[in-house]
Scaffold this motif. Structure first.
Motif: not given
Ligand code: 5GP
Length: 125
Positions: A35-44
């Motif tokens: 499963x893939x999902x966006x990080x809640x605290x994106x670093x990029x």
């Protein structure tokens, strides 16, 4: 809090809850193994997390106990997610923190896909 990746799997971790649908996440990719999902605290500009569906604490745990099908399926899924996000031409970085020195925070294996800008040297200097 960094986690001890040698501890047994805790099915109350946040990614286990996302897998079970108890906590929301925008599912950008899903198959039998991952499963893939966006990080809640994106670093990029692009920061996607890919997790195996099985109960594995870390890369160490997964590489030791995962079945051939799970490992192949997961590795293919990571590549597919990056490809489908259009990240291959400009490039991307994979990161899988394991244990305290890496600052792993969630005790369910996750691979970070980071992209969308020049990411600079591999580690902060
Ligand atoms: P680690 O430090 O364990 O390699 O990375 C954990 C990552 O999970 C962090 O980048 C953090 O922002 C992300 N994260 C933590 N909680 C959640 C959540 O509830 N939803 C999502 N999408 N990401 C999370």
């Amino acid at each position: 809090m960094p986690v001890d990746a040698t501890l047994p799997y805790d099915d109350q971790n946040i990614f286990a809850k996302i897998l079970r649908g108890e906590i929301p996440a925008r599912r950008v990719y899903e198959d039998d193994f991952a499963l893939a999902f966006p990080d809640i605290n994106p670093q990029a500009p692009n920061h996607i997390l890919v997790i195996p569906k099985g109960a594995y604490v870390s890369w160490d745990d997964f590489s030791a106990r995962g079945s051939e099908a799970e490992i192949a399926g997961f590795v293919r899924a990571v590549g597919t997610v990056a490809r489908e996000a259009g990240l291959v031409t400009s490039g991307y970085r994979l990161l899988a923190n394991t244990g305290p020195d890496s600052h792993q925070e969630v005790p369910h294996l996750h691979v970070h896909i980071l992209a969308g800008r020049k990411l600079g040297p591999m580690l902060a200097r």
